[in-house]
Design a protein around this motif. Structure first.
Motif, short mmCIF file in Angstrom:
data_model
loop_
_atom_site.label_atom_id
_atom_site.label_comp_id
_atom_site.label_asym_id
_atom_site.label_seq_id
_atom_site.Cartn_x
_atom_site.Cartn_y
_atom_site.Cartn_z
N VAL A 104 0.86 -1.19 0.00
CA VAL A 104 0.00 0.00 0.00
C VAL A 104 0.89 1.24 0.00
N ASN A 105 0.85 1.98 -1.07
CA ASN A 105 1.69 3.17 -1.22
C ASN A 105 0.79 4.41 -1.30
N LEU A 106 0.58 5.05 -0.16
CA LEU A 106 -0.30 6.21 -0.11
C LEU A 106 0.24 7.38 -0.94
N VAL A 151 -0.23 10.92 -5.69
CA VAL A 151 0.36 11.48 -6.91
C VAL A 151 -0.49 11.14 -8.12
N ARG A 152 -0.94 9.89 -8.21
CA ARG A 152 -1.77 9.47 -9.34
C ARG A 152 -3.10 10.22 -9.34
N ALA A 153 -3.69 10.39 -8.17
CA ALA A 153 -4.97 11.09 -8.08
C ALA A 153 -4.85 12.55 -8.52
N ALA A 166 -2.27 13.75 -10.58
CA ALA A 166 -1.63 13.92 -11.88
C ALA A 166 -2.38 13.31 -13.05
N ILE A 167 -3.34 12.42 -12.78
CA ILE A 167 -4.08 11.75 -13.85
C ILE A 167 -5.48 12.34 -13.92
N PHE A 168 -5.96 12.59 -15.14
CA PHE A 168 -7.29 13.17 -15.33
C PHE A 168 -8.35 12.36 -14.57
N PRO A 169 -9.26 13.05 -13.84
CA PRO A 169 -9.50 14.50 -13.77
C PRO A 169 -8.74 15.22 -12.65
N GLY A 170 -7.58 14.75 -12.28
CA GLY A 170 -6.80 15.41 -11.24
C GLY A 170 -6.38 16.81 -11.65
N PRO A 171 -6.13 17.69 -10.68
CA PRO A 171 -5.83 19.09 -10.99
C PRO A 171 -4.52 19.30 -11.74
N PHE A 172 -3.57 18.34 -11.63
CA PHE A 172 -2.29 18.50 -12.30
C PHE A 172 -2.18 17.67 -13.58
N ALA A 173 -3.31 17.23 -14.10
CA ALA A 173 -3.30 16.43 -15.33
C ALA A 173 -2.69 17.16 -16.52
#
Length: 216
Positions: A187-189, A194-196, A198-205
């Motif tokens: 489990v890597n929080l 980071v994925r949440a 950086a990946i769409f619809p994340g704010p840093f997509a």
């Protein structure tokens, strides 16, 4: 009042804005011209090198956002926000005025990159199947710049106490992350966060994906 704030901001930051705009203008030109002579002979290698140049676009956006956001609030932080408290306007309106003035400072940088992208692709004898994307890369850069500036602006406008609380929360999250890794190694929080983001619809997509001025 916005005009006065923009004028003050411009007088204080014009050298930095000019330097950032010049860098943004030069980036697409340098990325194309440095390897274009051998592009026809070895097109895959040229496109690979161009993809590596793509990392400089979000990096430049991040540097510009940090510099301009910090510069927007520099005078207020130096004066302990006394100037803002003396003005006959609510705090929220003053923040919006500062934000609007910061957006004006972003315009030369975004426009410079758009112009540089068109200059870089002007008159190129492109091989079959290769197209230019100056407008697309300029739009992506502008969105990234706006996104990062908004984040840096919010951080720069916060009080020292608020910044301290934010740093403590980040430290607490990292401590929890390490504890979870020790208990459940799979489990890597941190990676999940980071994925949440950086990946769409994340704010840093917008920072991800391919930053290609030329592509198939």
């Amino acid at each position: 009042m916005l005009r006065a704030i923009v004028k003050i901001q411009w007088m204080a930051m014009r050298t930095l804005v000019a330097a950032l705009a010049l860098t943004a203008f030069a980036l697409p030109i340098v990325s194309i011209r440095t390897g274009w002579s051998g592009a026809v002979a070895n097109l895959p290698l040229f496109l690979t090198e161009l993809e590596l140049w793509g990392f400089f676009y979000p990096a430049l956006a991040a540097v510009a956002a940090i510099i301009l956001a910090a510069g927007t609030w520099m005078s207020d932080r130096r004066g302990q926000h006394v100037y803002a408290m003396l003005l006959p306007v609510p705090r929220w309106r003053y923040v919006l005025l500062r934000y609007a003035a910061g957006l004006v400072m972003l315009l030369p940088v975004a426009l410079a990159l758009w112009l540089g992208a068109h200059v870089a692709t002007l008159g190129l004898d492109l091989p079959p199947g290769i197209r230019t994307y100056p407008d697309a890369i300029a739009a992506k850069f502008a969105i990234t710049l706006l996104l990062l500036f908004a984040m840096c602006f919010a951080f720069a406008s916060a009080s020292t106490r608020t910044i301290g609380i934010a740093i403590r929360l980040v430290g607490l999250f990292l401590a929890v992350h390490v504890a979870v890794i020790l208990i459940a190694p799979k489990v890597n929080l941190l990676w999940m966060a980071v994925r949440a983001l950086a990946i769409f619809p994340g704010p840093f997509a917008p920072l991800g994906g391919r930053w290609m001025l030329l592509d198939a």
